[in-house]
Design a protein around this motif. Structure first.
Motif, PDB file in Angstrom:
ATOM      1  N   GLY A 135       0.857  -1.234  -0.081  1.00 30.74           N
ATOM      2  CA  GLY A 135      -0.095   0.046   0.085  1.00 30.74           C
ATOM      3  C   GLY A 135       0.824   1.273   0.006  1.00 30.74           C
ATOM      4  N   GLY A 136       2.005   1.192   0.099  1.00 31.65           N
ATOM      5  CA  GLY A 136       2.866   2.332  -0.061  1.00 31.65           C
ATOM      6  C   GLY A 136       2.785   3.006  -1.223  1.00 31.65           C
ATOM      7  N   ALA A 137       2.722   4.371  -1.340  1.00 36.10           N
ATOM      8  CA  ALA A 137       2.226   4.965  -2.501  1.00 36.10           C
ATOM      9  C   ALA A 137       3.711   5.539  -2.826  1.00 36.10           C
ATOM     10  CB  ALA A 137       1.224   5.859  -2.530  1.00 36.10           C
ATOM     11  N   ASN A 138       4.161   5.520  -4.262  1.00 32.53           N
ATOM     12  CA  ASN A 138       5.183   6.487  -4.820  1.00 32.53           C
ATOM     13  C   ASN A 138       4.615   7.746  -5.093  1.00 32.53           C
ATOM     14  OD1 ASN A 138       6.748   4.256  -4.536  1.00 32.53           O
ATOM     15  ND2 ASN A 138       6.519   3.690  -6.658  1.00 32.53           N
ATOM     16  N   PRO A 139       5.498   8.961  -5.256  1.00 37.42           N
ATOM     17  CA  PRO A 139       5.065  10.255  -5.728  1.00 37.42           C
ATOM     18  C   PRO A 139       4.666  10.304  -7.214  1.00 37.42           C
ATOM     19  CG  PRO A 139       7.387  10.237  -5.478  1.00 37.42           C
ATOM     20  CD  PRO A 139       6.804   8.913  -4.912  1.00 37.42           C
ATOM     21  N   ASP A 140       3.616   9.500  -7.571  1.00 37.88           N
ATOM     22  CA  ASP A 140       3.622   9.431  -9.136  1.00 37.88           C
ATOM     23  C   ASP A 140       2.745  10.697  -9.506  1.00 37.88           C
ATOM     24  OD1 ASP A 140       4.539   7.042  -9.367  1.00 37.88           O
ATOM     25  OD2 ASP A 140       2.794   6.103  -8.801  1.00 37.88           O
TER      26      ASP A 140
END
Lengths: 229, 487
Positions: free
Chosen positions: B250-255
């Protein structure tokens, strides 16, 4: 956390609006003085030139110095005095350099008669172009971009900030002094603005920019233009 | 559609018990020999590929050397791209040499077990006998490592901790985030993200061991020669895997941040042709042609991860927007530089009245001016890079030995500090390790164990290379300042 001046979330550093205001005022004074025919005050033939040099230094070098001032403000427990001493040290280094040059120039009646244009300006621009290409320039620029851990408390923090200002000023003199003298020699506010932008790009860019050769080429072209004009 | 599966190096070797030269490891070793035989200015050579990470050698004209990104939110994507193009080069050589055509870069999962915390056996054998041609120097082995790890010692547990997988945001808050803070180009490290610090940095310094002079002694301990060691690539394959584990949990990248997604980096393919890639091209493994085989450790990490890390990136109880808007405030700092030793080193950080007011503000849910408390270890420098890590503890009791515990804040090392001394570097400020200590300080205050006058920060060495208990440490490592800040 320590936040570096050159990278990362600079906007999170203290904004120091009074320093920004001083830079804007310096540009207004500089442009106004030249427009009104008082450009000679920024040379060395006037007793009041020492004050004028502060104005010129704040205008031209202030933008590239501002991130370090913000770094000082963020990393001591006495931010007000520390920033004041840092800026004082920075200006002192530049004043010493410009004063030494003025004395030498007065003695020799040599190149770069302020605002005289012509061959003197051409020679100053050519010297600045040459300096851009030397390894010394790169060494000074690196020093000019380098900051270290500061003491946070009281007198030690204030002294360290003053020393940092002197050191940064001396390094920036090494990096940009030739550009400053060339700007004085041309007596052109437009040149001063261009040099300020160049100094800012060299110092504040997050990644080393290949500016040495292009800037030297432009300076050589400008030198030829002055000599041939 | 994934074409290749990156596999656990240890499990490759145990598929055929007693034979450390499974087909994939053997093919890698042969490819290393081939790459080392190529000219230094050939982008597919071993030297060139290693120099892309870093080198003290002056680059030939046009060479894309000294590109590695550290202490930066580009750390993870740059190394993913770097390993991707390296893997393509190696695979092309493996296939040309008749090796497995599905060859992919193995990973070293040092966190899986005590056994796997040791280097895979093939990397520890000084000699090998390829194709029965007689004993020769093993290309996967080097003496430029701490000897004990070449002897099969496991890495210490705290060095290979997967605690970073509990990070809630890629770039914080809380700082420094899973993947480090936003930066520009960052070849000179500044603030390390949590995964970059542990296990990445710590494995580097432990395996490399003490560096005598630049790239003399330990290799892995210095970014400018780390990629010369064949184990480097398996280490980074594992770091890349852990990034994907964090994303899967669930960790989100700075997309949605163009400064991150759009930054262009330069590489070379297997034909020696230049290629460009951006973090946006590699943010998800689904954009690439490989996957990692799942592992038990990965599942454990998923279970340990906090919930609420949906896209958007925050499972924080606090308002991340407010934390971003707030300026960092220094509230306390130590007075003098301190040299770290082979024993416990305590540093006093005077706090004072104003500092305690700031800390109380963090604990006050009605006060949004600051939401996190950070411990910063600033200005790490040395004469040479020591092959040692140090645990950092807050208010560790005088008789406590270290070795983990509830006062442990994190680890520091000096990996990358030498870039500060490089005359060709672009200049930089002090190297910093930042740790979120909000909950620790809050707990100490709640239990009445917080000293209003001063905090004590203790450094306890871990797994050092030739560290004598209480004695001086190679390279005279120093910390310029320890500070506490809020944001």
């Amino acid at each position: 956390m320590t936040v570096l001046p050159w990278r990362g979330p600079v906007r999170r550093l203290p904004p120091l609006p009074w320093v920004v205001a001083a830079i804007v005022v310096a540009w207004v004074v500089l442009a106004g003085a030249y427009a009104a025919g008082y450009g000679g005050w920024f040379g060395h033939e006037r007793a009041g030139s020492v004050v004028a040099w502060q104005v010129m230094t704040v205008a031209m070098m202030g933008p590239s110095c501002l991130p370090v001032a913000r770094y000082v403000a963020a990393n001591t427990l006495v931010p007000g005095p520390a920033v004041a001493l840092f800026l004082g040290g920075y200006l002192a280094a530049w004043t010493a350099f410009l004063g030494a040059f003025a004395l030498a120039d007065l003695a020799a009646h040599a190149v770069a008669e302020p605002g005289s244009g012509g061959a003197g300006a051409g020679v100053a621009l050519a010297l600045a172009a040459g300096w851009q290409l030397t390894p010394y320039k790169r060494t000074f620029l690196r020093a000019c971009r380098t900051v270290d851990v500061l003491p946070a408390h009281g007198a030690r923090a204030r002294r360290a900030a003053g020393r940092l200002g002197l050191g940064q000023g001396a390094a920036c003199v090494g990096s940009c002094g030739a550009l400053m003298l060339a700007a004085m020699a041309t007596g052109s506010v437009a040149f001063m603005a261009a040099f300020a932008v160049l100094a800012w790009l060299e110092k504040a860019a997050g990644r080393p920019l290949p500016l040495a050769r292009p800037s030297a080429a432009v300076l050589v072209a400008a030198a030829l233009a002055y000599v041939l004009a | 559609m994934a074409t290749y599966t990156r596999r656990n190096a240890w499990e490759l070797e145990t598929e055929d018990p007693g034979n450390v030269w499974d087909p994939y490891t053997l093919a890698y070793a042969k490819a290393v020999v081939e790459m080392r035989s190529r000219a230094d200015d050939d982008p597919t050579s071993w030297t060139y590929q290693a120099a892309m990470h870093g080198t003290y050698t002056t680059p030939p004209a046009g060479a894309t050397w000294n590109q590695c990104q550290h202490g930066s939110w580009y750390f993870l994507p740059w190394h993913r791209m770097y390993c991707y193009w390296f893997e393509r080069i190696v695979r092309s050589i493996v296939i040309a040499q008749g090796g497995p055509d599905d060859w992919s870069l193995p990973y070293w999962n040092y966190s899986a077990s005590t056994q796997q915390a040791a280097m895979p056996p093939a990397f520890r054998l000084p000699t090998w006998n390829p194709d029965g041609q007689g004993e020769q120097p093993n290309p996967l082995y080097t003496t430029h490592r701490a000897q004990k790890y070449n002897d099969g010692d496991p890495l210490p547990p705290s060095v290979v901790s997967l605690e970073a997988l509990t990070a809630t945001n890629f770039s914080g808050p809380p700082l420094p985030g899973f993947g480090s803070v936003p930066t520009g180009w960052s070849h000179e490290p500044h603030v390390f993200g949590r995964l970059e610090n542990i296990p990445h940095n710590q494995v580097h310094v432990q395996i490399g061991g003490n560096e005598q002079d630049p790239c003399v002694g330990g290799w892995m301990v210095d970014p400018n020669c780390a990629a010369e060691d064949p184990i480097f690539w398996l280490h980074h394959s594992n770091i890349d895997r852990l990034w994907s584990v964090w994303n899967d949990a669930g960790g989100a990248n700075p997309d949605r941040v163009k400064a991150w997604t759009g930054y262009v980096f330069h590489f070379w393919d297997e034909n020696g042709d230049p290629q460009t890639m951006t973090p946006g091209d590699v943010s998800s493994l689904s954009q690439l042609d490989y996957v990692y085989e799942p592992t038990a450790a990965e599942e454990g990490a998923r279970m340990a991860a906090p919930t609420g890390r949906a896209a958007g990136g925050s499972g924080d109880a606090v308002d991340p927007g407010a934390a971003r808007r707030n300026a960092p405030r220094l509230v306390a700092a130590s007075e003098n530089e301190v040299e770290l030793t082979g024993g416990r080193t305590d540093v006093t950080v005077p706090v004072g009245g104003g500092g305690n007011d700031r800390l109380r503000a963090v604990a006050d849910p009605a006060d949004a001016s600051a939401q996190h408390v950070y411990l910063n270890v600033e200005g790490l420098t040395a004469e040479h890079t020591p092959g040692t890590s140090w645990e950092v503890h807050l208010n560790l009791p005088a008789d406590a030995p270290g070795g983990g515990g509830d006062r442990l804040v994190g680890l520091v090392s000096f990996f990358g500090f030498r870039r500060q001394l490089d005359a060709d570097s672009h200049g930089l400020g002090p190297m910093v390790h930042t740790f979120d200590i909000t909950d620790l300080v809050s707990g100490l205050r709640d239990r009445g164990e917080w000293d209003e006058l001063a905090a004590t920060v203790s450094f306890v060495p871990v797994g050092g290379d030739d560290v004598a208990e209480g004695g001086a440490v190679h390279g005279r490592p120093r910390v310029g300042r320890v500070s506490i800040s809020t944001q």
